[in-house]
Design an enzyme around this catalytic site. Sequence first.
Site, PDB file in Angstrom:
ATOM      1  N   LYS A 172     -44.323 110.909 -25.512  1.00  0.00           N
ATOM      2  CA  LYS A 172     -43.846 110.360 -26.762  1.00  0.00           C
ATOM      3  C   LYS A 172     -43.867 111.359 -27.944  1.00  0.00           C
ATOM      4  O   LYS A 172     -44.885 112.255 -27.808  1.00  0.00           O
ATOM      5  CB  LYS A 172     -44.787 109.276 -27.359  1.00  0.00           C
ATOM      6  CG  LYS A 172     -44.592 107.923 -26.296  1.00  0.00           C
ATOM      7  CD  LYS A 172     -45.753 107.038 -27.023  1.00  0.00           C
ATOM      8  CE  LYS A 172     -45.433 105.659 -26.011  1.00  0.00           C
ATOM      9  NZ  LYS A 172     -46.354 104.565 -26.515  1.00  0.00           N
ATOM     10  N   ASP A 197     -44.660 119.530 -13.215  1.00  0.00           N
ATOM     11  CA  ASP A 197     -43.532 118.842 -12.589  1.00  0.00           C
ATOM     12  C   ASP A 197     -42.745 117.924 -13.644  1.00  0.00           C
ATOM     13  O   ASP A 197     -41.934 117.067 -13.186  1.00  0.00           O
ATOM     14  CB  ASP A 197     -44.076 118.175 -11.435  1.00  0.00           C
ATOM     15  CG  ASP A 197     -45.190 116.947 -12.215  1.00  0.00           C
ATOM     16  OD1 ASP A 197     -45.369 117.025 -13.114  1.00  0.00           O
ATOM     17  OD2 ASP A 197     -45.717 116.265 -10.996  1.00  0.00           O
ATOM     18  N   GLU A 231     -61.955 119.898 -18.728  1.00  0.00           N
ATOM     19  CA  GLU A 231     -61.325 118.697 -18.791  1.00  0.00           C
ATOM     20  C   GLU A 231     -62.012 117.980 -19.713  1.00  0.00           C
ATOM     21  O   GLU A 231     -63.253 117.695 -20.023  1.00  0.00           O
ATOM     22  CB  GLU A 231     -61.721 118.059 -17.278  1.00  0.00           C
ATOM     23  CG  GLU A 231     -61.165 116.544 -17.175  1.00  0.00           C
ATOM     24  CD  GLU A 231     -59.921 116.421 -17.627  1.00  0.00           C
ATOM     25  OE1 GLU A 231     -59.180 115.386 -18.383  1.00  0.00           O
ATOM     26  OE2 GLU A 231     -58.797 117.321 -17.235  1.00  0.00           O
ATOM     27  N   ASP A 286     -51.495 116.699 -18.911  1.00  0.00           N
ATOM     28  CA  ASP A 286     -50.821 115.213 -19.350  1.00  0.00           C
ATOM     29  C   ASP A 286     -49.705 115.643 -20.345  1.00  0.00           C
ATOM     30  O   ASP A 286     -49.651 116.414 -21.408  1.00  0.00           O
ATOM     31  CB  ASP A 286     -51.957 114.486 -20.289  1.00  0.00           C
ATOM     32  CG  ASP A 286     -51.379 112.956 -20.610  1.00  0.00           C
ATOM     33  OD1 ASP A 286     -50.332 112.905 -20.809  1.00  0.00           O
ATOM     34  OD2 ASP A 286     -52.136 112.252 -20.700  1.00  0.00           O
ATOM     35  N   ASP A 312     -63.231 118.850 -25.356  1.00  0.00           N
ATOM     36  CA  ASP A 312     -61.692 119.053 -25.910  1.00  0.00           C
ATOM     37  C   ASP A 312     -61.407 120.277 -26.045  1.00  0.00           C
ATOM     38  O   ASP A 312     -62.071 121.302 -26.688  1.00  0.00           O
ATOM     39  CB  ASP A 312     -61.907 118.307 -27.433  1.00  0.00           C
ATOM     40  CG  ASP A 312     -60.238 117.822 -27.898  1.00  0.00           C
ATOM     41  OD1 ASP A 312     -59.441 118.560 -27.469  1.00  0.00           O
ATOM     42  OD2 ASP A 312     -60.338 116.864 -28.276  1.00  0.00           O
TER      43      ASP A 312
END
Length: 207
Positions: A65, A97, A12, A61, A39
């Site tokens: 955009k 999802d 994470e 995430d 990262d």
Amino acid sequence: QAHQEVNFLGIEKFPTVQQIPVKKAESMDIPNLQFISGDANEILEWFEEGSIDKIFINFPDPWPKERHDKRRLVYHTFLNDYYKLLKPNGIIEFKTDQLPLFEFSLEQAEEKRIKQSQQQQESQIQAQQQQMEMQMQIEQMKHKQELEKMDKEYQYKLKIEQMKIEDKANQDAFNQYYNDENRNNIEDDVEIDKENIKADVKKQEIA
């Protein structure tokens, strides 16, 4: 907990987010679960290539955009890293999802598949070219060896013929010398006989 023989490692980027699974794992006493705060772009620095059996990408995430598409964990650069780390027949399990992200992941996977197919074809073509070049080199080497063998045989035969010619020349010279010597000896004998005849004639005249 159900697979104590398997080591799990959670990654994470943000420590505040990572605290949630860490606390949960501590409360459940799961010794085969560890965490890395870092990262995912640095993942190749943490593991050896071909050392991972399975990669789970759970609800990442979506970065909706378009200008952020390179940050998505299913972007093709990440997929390239995953494939390097996976063992042969390794698996990537992806859950989300977000339908746009799911569709994006399929596009990236297809591009990756097409690219891999092209690379395989290029590798096959390159391998075929190398094989053809090697075969040509072998044939050229064989041809060169055959020419060298033929040249050696020719040089050997030529030497034999030269030796025969030299032997014949030597024999002819010897025969000529022998004949000349015999001729000289015969001429000497004839001169001696003439002298003897003259001597006998003189003796008869005196008598």
